[in-house]
Design a protein around this motif. Structure first.
Motif, PDB file in Angstrom:
ATOM      1  N   ALA A 188       8.999   7.673  -0.831  1.00 50.16           N
ATOM      2  CA  ALA A 188       8.587   6.963  -2.176  1.00 50.16           C
ATOM      3  C   ALA A 188       8.973   8.107  -3.275  1.00 50.16           C
ATOM      4  O   ALA A 188       8.780   9.344  -3.067  1.00 50.16           O
ATOM      5  CB  ALA A 188       7.188   6.700  -2.344  1.00 50.16           C
ATOM      6  N   ARG A 198       5.108   1.199 -10.142  1.00 58.97           N
ATOM      7  CA  ARG A 198       4.689   0.762  -8.622  1.00 58.97           C
ATOM      8  C   ARG A 198       3.119  -0.097  -9.084  1.00 58.97           C
ATOM      9  O   ARG A 198       2.927  -1.103  -8.454  1.00 58.97           O
ATOM     10  CB  ARG A 198       4.511   1.704  -7.837  1.00 58.97           C
ATOM     11  N   TRP A 202       2.753  -3.903  -8.324  1.00 56.99           N
ATOM     12  CA  TRP A 202       1.732  -4.437  -7.329  1.00 56.99           C
ATOM     13  C   TRP A 202       0.577  -5.542  -8.216  1.00 56.99           C
ATOM     14  O   TRP A 202       0.045  -6.409  -7.807  1.00 56.99           O
ATOM     15  CB  TRP A 202       0.937  -3.407  -6.989  1.00 56.99           C
ATOM     16  N   ASP A 220       3.550  -5.968   4.729  1.00 57.58           N
ATOM     17  CA  ASP A 220       3.699  -4.625   4.075  1.00 57.58           C
ATOM     18  C   ASP A 220       3.132  -4.972   2.503  1.00 57.58           C
ATOM     19  O   ASP A 220       4.067  -4.669   1.782  1.00 57.58           O
ATOM     20  CB  ASP A 220       5.014  -4.071   4.048  1.00 57.58           C
ATOM     21  N   THR A 222       0.398  -3.843   0.972  1.00 58.74           N
ATOM     22  CA  THR A 222      -0.569  -2.968   0.437  1.00 58.74           C
ATOM     23  C   THR A 222      -0.063  -2.292  -0.975  1.00 58.74           C
ATOM     24  O   THR A 222       1.118  -2.667  -1.243  1.00 58.74           O
ATOM     25  CB  THR A 222      -0.924  -1.855   1.417  1.00 58.74           C
ATOM     26  N   ARG A 224       0.488   0.702  -1.799  1.00 58.93           N
ATOM     27  CA  ARG A 224       1.287   2.097  -1.600  1.00 58.93           C
ATOM     28  C   ARG A 224       1.337   2.949  -2.905  1.00 58.93           C
ATOM     29  O   ARG A 224       2.274   3.442  -3.411  1.00 58.93           O
ATOM     30  CB  ARG A 224       2.927   1.628  -1.518  1.00 58.93           C
ATOM     31  N   SER A 226      -1.070   5.064  -2.620  1.00 57.96           N
ATOM     32  CA  SER A 226      -2.047   6.548  -2.283  1.00 57.96           C
ATOM     33  C   SER A 226      -1.282   7.852  -2.601  1.00 57.96           C
ATOM     34  O   SER A 226      -2.094   8.989  -3.057  1.00 57.96           O
ATOM     35  CB  SER A 226      -2.217   6.343  -0.786  1.00 57.96           C
ATOM     36  N   GLU A 313       8.989   7.503   6.668  1.00 56.04           N
ATOM     37  CA  GLU A 313       8.745   7.137   5.203  1.00 56.04           C
ATOM     38  C   GLU A 313       7.846   8.092   4.842  1.00 56.04           C
ATOM     39  O   GLU A 313       7.432   8.113   3.390  1.00 56.04           O
ATOM     40  CB  GLU A 313       8.072   5.815   4.956  1.00 56.04           C
ATOM     41  N   PHE A 315       4.524   7.942   5.431  1.00 53.96           N
ATOM     42  CA  PHE A 315       3.676   6.826   4.953  1.00 53.96           C
ATOM     43  C   PHE A 315       3.211   6.248   6.102  1.00 53.96           C
ATOM     44  O   PHE A 315       4.130   5.872   6.882  1.00 53.96           O
ATOM     45  CB  PHE A 315       4.069   6.121   3.838  1.00 53.96           C
ATOM     46  N   HIS A 317       1.210   2.348   7.190  1.00 54.50           N
ATOM     47  CA  HIS A 317       0.275   1.359   6.746  1.00 54.50           C
ATOM     48  C   HIS A 317      -1.247   1.603   7.358  1.00 54.50           C
ATOM     49  O   HIS A 317      -1.378   2.203   8.397  1.00 54.50           O
ATOM     50  CB  HIS A 317       0.733  -0.043   7.380  1.00 54.50           C
ATOM     51  N   ASP A 349       0.974  11.398   1.406  1.00 46.88           N
ATOM     52  CA  ASP A 349      -0.211  11.006   0.606  1.00 46.88           C
ATOM     53  C   ASP A 349      -1.595  11.915   1.298  1.00 46.88           C
ATOM     54  O   ASP A 349      -2.575  11.713   1.058  1.00 46.88           O
ATOM     55  CB  ASP A 349      -0.760   9.452   0.588  1.00 46.88           C
TER      56      ASP A 349
END
Length: 436
Positions: A188, A198, A202, A220, A222, A224, A226, A313, A315, A317, A349
């Motif tokens: 990201a 973002r 969202w 997917d 959520t 994102r 964080s 990523e 990241f 989930h 994160d």
């Protein structure tokens, strides 16, 4: 003429930044970020940090100021800059990690008026305490008081940042100059502008469905956000206020969990190293099993997909984090600290309080009121990746399998052992205390 230094730490934004607003009340302000080698260890986070600093510098320049960048010990660099600029006050965010606490103690030794401001969490650690202790050990009572607690007002964005004359802002280094090792190929972007974009998207498109779909791995859906919260590119207070109502209550609970872990870590600084709750028994030391878990080659598709997503990523989930962590600590019986270290090495994160708090919760050594809880990965896959799209997204080896077969434990082409070779077996096995 008064001059303040603003030391940016975990608040890399100009909107709702109490430390920035307070520093700008002086006649002149010196915005500063110090690149401390002690925290420049993970390529994914260093990349995100540098992108965030570039974005912050652009915002400060648009307001007439700049971001000074130095490398070294924060207290030494602040002392040097205070002499150069004639500063008499220092402002920074109140960050309660073990590192942040040590940094603040060193800064308070300087000949400056030091003020630590809220802004890293919605409710500051220590602001809410039970009658019989220094912090909440169970989430539900914390949630009740957190939900009802008064919030601070959002800080205004400064209209002008007046920098003293003659200061050299300093260049932003490249990631390769700060840390070695590979970054994830699909990360990201860092920075306040990316984070706010973002957040707006969202809140507009997905937030009202959060309670219904946040556990759906393939969807997917959520937030994102964080990483943007970890680096303070987005204000947690602003996000919490915007997340009230509709089907967003579950997301507000996630923000409360974040605050909960921060207040636990503030009271228990060894959270990333020592069991919060004593554990009986010993851990397995199986390097082959640990390596297969790290590489996403355990033979359990839902676990392997999560571990591949992490590397691709930076990241993972949240539901996959729970499943992969439970598999390592409960099915393979490997020490949660091994999992924590691997997550920390890849997560953009990666926050000490959240990462360690969640690992200990899953392992039964933390703040879980059901420490025997186990997640069966096959049942988790059937519930949260019903069609197998999440697995196929991250495991090209299984891309041709249909929904009936994609979650079956698989054997690697090179005959490496699958997770089924490690006790306890997964297929058809039911662990005492298992809840799905």
């Amino acid at each position: 003429m008064s001059t303040s230094i603003l030391l940016f730490t975990r608040d890399l934004r100009v909107r709702d930044n109490p430390a920035l607003a307070a520093a700008c009340r002086a006649d002149r302000v010196v915005p500063l970020f110090v690149l401390d080698d002690a925290i420049l260890t993970v390529p994914n986070r260093v990349r995100f940090l540098l992108e965030s600093l570039a974005d912050l510098r652009a915002s400060l320049r648009a307001a007439g100021g700049d971001l000074l960048v130095r490398r070294g010990d924060p207290a030494a660099e602040v002392a040097r800059l205070s002499r150069e600029a004639g500063a008499d006050a220092l402002h920074l965010a109140d960050e309660r990690s073990a590192y942040g606490t040590r940094r603040l103690a060193a800064l308070r030794e300087l000949d400056l008026a030091v003020t630590a401001h809220p802004g890293v969490t919605v409710v500051p650690p220590g602001a809410l305490t039970p009658a019989n202790g220094d912090h909440y050990r169970v989430f539900t009572p914390y949630w009740r008081v957190w939900d009802a607690a008064r919030r601070r007002p959002e800080a205004p964005e400064p209209k002008a940042v007046r920098l003293p004359d003659g200061l050299d802002a300093g260049p932003l280094p490249t990631g390769a100059e700060l840390v070695s090792g590979p970054c994830s190929p699909d990360p990201a972007p860092g920075g306040e502008r990316a984070g706010r974009a973002r957040m707006r998207a969202w809140l507009r498109e997905t937030a009202d469905e959060y309670d219904r779909i946040h556990d759906d791995l393939a969807a997917d859906r959520t937030s994102r956000l964080s990483a943007y919260l970890k680096f303070g590119c987005v204000s947690p207070l602003e996000l919490e206020r915007a997340s009230r109502g509709g089907g967003r209550e579950g997301f507000r609970r996630q923000l409360a969990w974040r605050d909960f872990h921060h207040q636990v870590a503030a009271a228990f600084p060894g959270l990333a190293r020592r069991d919060y709750r004593p554990r009986r028994g010993s851990w397995n030391r199986d390097e082959d099993a640990l390596a297969a878990w790290r590489e996403g080659t355990t033979g359990i598709p839902i676990v392997d997909a999560g571990m591949r997503q992490l590397r691709r990523e930076g990241f993972m989930h949240n539901r996959a984090r729970l499943v992969t962590a439970s598999f390592l600590t409960r099915n393979l019986n490997i020490d949660w600290r091994e999992g924590l270290r691997h997550f920390d090495a890849w997560l953009t994160d990666g926050d000490v309080a959240d990462n360690a708090g969640n690992w200990q919760w899953v392992a039964g050594t933390g703040n879980n009121t059901r420490p025997g809880q186990v997640m069966n990965p096959l049942r988790q896959a059937a519930r949260f990746d019903r069609g197998g799209d999440y697995v196929r997204r991250y495991l090209p080896e299984l891309a041709e399998l249909d929904a009936r077969h994609v979650h079956h434990p698989w054997t690697l082409p090179d005959d490496r052992r699958s997770a089924l070779d490690y006790p306890p077996p997964i297929s058809g096995y039911r662990t005492p205390g298992e809840d799905g």
